[in-house]
Write an enzyme that holds these catalytic residues in place. Structure first.
Site, PDB file in Angstrom:
ATOM      1  N   HIS A 306       0.858  -1.183   0.000  1.00 20.38           N
ATOM      2  CA  HIS A 306       0.000   0.000   0.000  1.00 20.38           C
ATOM      3  C   HIS A 306       0.891   1.228   0.000  1.00 20.38           C
ATOM      4  CE1 HIS A 306      -3.161   2.869   0.791  1.00 20.38           C
ATOM      5  NE2 HIS A 306      -4.059   1.900   0.730  1.00 20.38           N
ATOM      6  N   ASP A 365      -6.590  -6.674   1.161  1.00 20.69           N
ATOM      7  CA  ASP A 365      -7.435  -7.218   0.108  1.00 20.69           C
ATOM      8  C   ASP A 365      -7.023  -8.647  -0.257  1.00 20.69           C
ATOM      9  OD1 ASP A 365      -9.122  -4.900  -0.303  1.00 20.69           O
ATOM     10  OD2 ASP A 365      -7.344  -3.924  -1.090  1.00 20.69           O
TER      11      ASP A 365
END
Length: 429
Positions: A306, A365
């Site tokens: 991220h 995710d």
């Protein structure tokens, strides 16, 4: 602290621009009057360097790898709290006491039903309609049953935020049932938030069904991790519409639709196609990632890392622990080749120097996809689950933006087209 300013030199002149500072020490140049003072705009096409709001809701501590909701560490909330109380926290600024919890939880249970006439709208969708398309449409359709303004509803004790959070479970479950051709299951007021959702998704009229406690627990925790993440594209979309005083349901529809973009929708579903590819070609993790490690292809995947964090995203750490604890409760999970391949990928990526140097790791995710697979959810529902979790944050941001007394957001542009030219009649072109 004395007022601080930044100096801008342009066209032979010097301008002093105020600096605003958050409680976390984050600073920004206040450009709200830049055009009036200098005749210039800020050019920032991705908005990555532009703060569009002063918010009290969520803070990302990128340097230390922390995520805070109203000052509470998300890791503590996942361990000690539940999604209902976290949504209350995001809405109201504080965690509820026992009385507030009971009243709020009862309100969510009591308003999970949707008007029976909405079933006719569900029937109008084709059988292969995507659940996300159905959900977005049905959220907007709810506005027909609350025609008064948000303020008018609040005056008579109707909190539309809580109503929508209550009903989105029903809409999501019915969207899923419609997509697979099953009859809908009505909500049960005696079930907790996540149990109610899972019951509506997986129960069938022909036989009894009890929601596994471990499924409800891990879904609660995943929803907390998805609840908010500052000004991502979907949240900023919700705030943009809220600044116009747009209808709540339309604003949330916009947030849902923002998740449908190719860059967003791939996040939680990308993991499964990757694992499918590896299984169908009988590839090990070493073989699959070899072309990226060698530099033959650049490595870009929404299932890893991220960019917002300088260290590991705390949600990745937490969701990793959640997955492994959850798998221990499912004796048959090892029989799923996708889960097995996912665990192989996790071990490979976390242990390889290439990924360590690049600060690339399986993210929220990635792990949520494996959890949803273990739970028995089809991949078409992964983003629906993200929507329900994100709904708590969207609703909080919607109200925070609505209460700001300033003009609606109105981005500017730098025109690069053809200069002004004379019109030529069609017979002379």
């Amino acid at each position: 602290m004395a007022d601080q300013t930044a100096q801008l030199h342009a066209d032979g002149k010097e301008y002093n621009l105020p600096i605003v500072e958050g409680t976390d020490g984050q600073r920004a140049v206040d450009a709200s009057e830049l055009k009036e003072k200098t005749g210039l705009y800020v050019y920032d096409p991705t908005l990555n360097n532009t703060a569009v709001a002063q918010s009290e809701i969520t803070r990302i501590d990128a340097e230390n790898g922390k995520l805070l909701y109203r000052g509470y560490d998300v890791e503590a909330l996942v361990k000690e709290s539940n999604f209902v109380d976290v949504s209350y926290l995001l809405f109201n600024g504080d965690l509820p006491d026992a009385a507030a919890h009971d009243a709020y939880s009862h309100s969510l249970s009591n308003h999970s039903m949707v008007h029976e006439s909405m079933r006719n709208v569900f029937d109008a969708f084709p059988g292969d309609a995507h659940p996300l398309a159905i959900l977005a449409t049905m959220v907007t359709a709810l506005s027909s049953y609350y025609p008064q303004t948000y303020e008018e509803n609040m005056k008579v004790g109707i909190d539309l935020k809580a109503r929508l959070l209550a009903k989105v479970r029903t809409l999501a479950a019915w969207s899923y049932k419609k997509s697979i051709g099953h009859p809908v299951i009505y909500p049960q007021d005696d079930l907790p938030y996540c149990d109610n959702l899972l019951n509506m998704m997986f129960a069938v009229p022909a036989e009894p069904y009890t929601v596994p406690a471990e499924d409800s627990r891990v879904l609660n925790q995943i929803f907390i991790l998805y609840s908010d993440h500052e000004q991502n594209s979907a949240t900023s979309t919700v705030r943009l519409l809220s600044s116009t005083r747009a209808n709540l349901f339309v604003c949330i529809n916009a947030g849902i639709s923002a998740l449908w973009g190719a860059r967003e929708s791939a996040y939680s579903v990308h993991t499964v196609p990757m694992l499918d590819t590896m299984l169908s070609h009988n590839m090990s993790a070493d073989q699959f990632f070899a072309r990226f490690i060698s530099g033959e292809e650049p490595f870009k995947s929404p299932a890893f890392g991220h960019r917002k964090y300088e260290t590991m995203d705390p949600r990745a750490r937490v969701s990793r622990d959640l997955l492994h604890a959850y798998l221990k409760t499912k004796s048959d999970s090892r029989l799923n080749p996708l889960i097995e391949k996912g665990l192989e990928v996790e071990e490979f990526v976390l242990g390889h120097p290439f990924f360590k140097e690049m600060k690339i790791y399986p993210n929220l995710d990635f792990y949520s996809a494996l959890i949803f697979l273990t739970m028995g959810m089809p991949r078409s529902m992964f983003n629906i689950m993200r929507v329900i979790g994100k709904m708590a944050g969207w609703l909080a941001h919607w109200e925070e933006e609505r209460l700001i007394t300033r003009k609606a957001m109105r981005p500017q542009q730098i025109y690069t087209g053809v200069p002004e030219r004379e019109f030529i009649p069609i017979e002379k072109r």
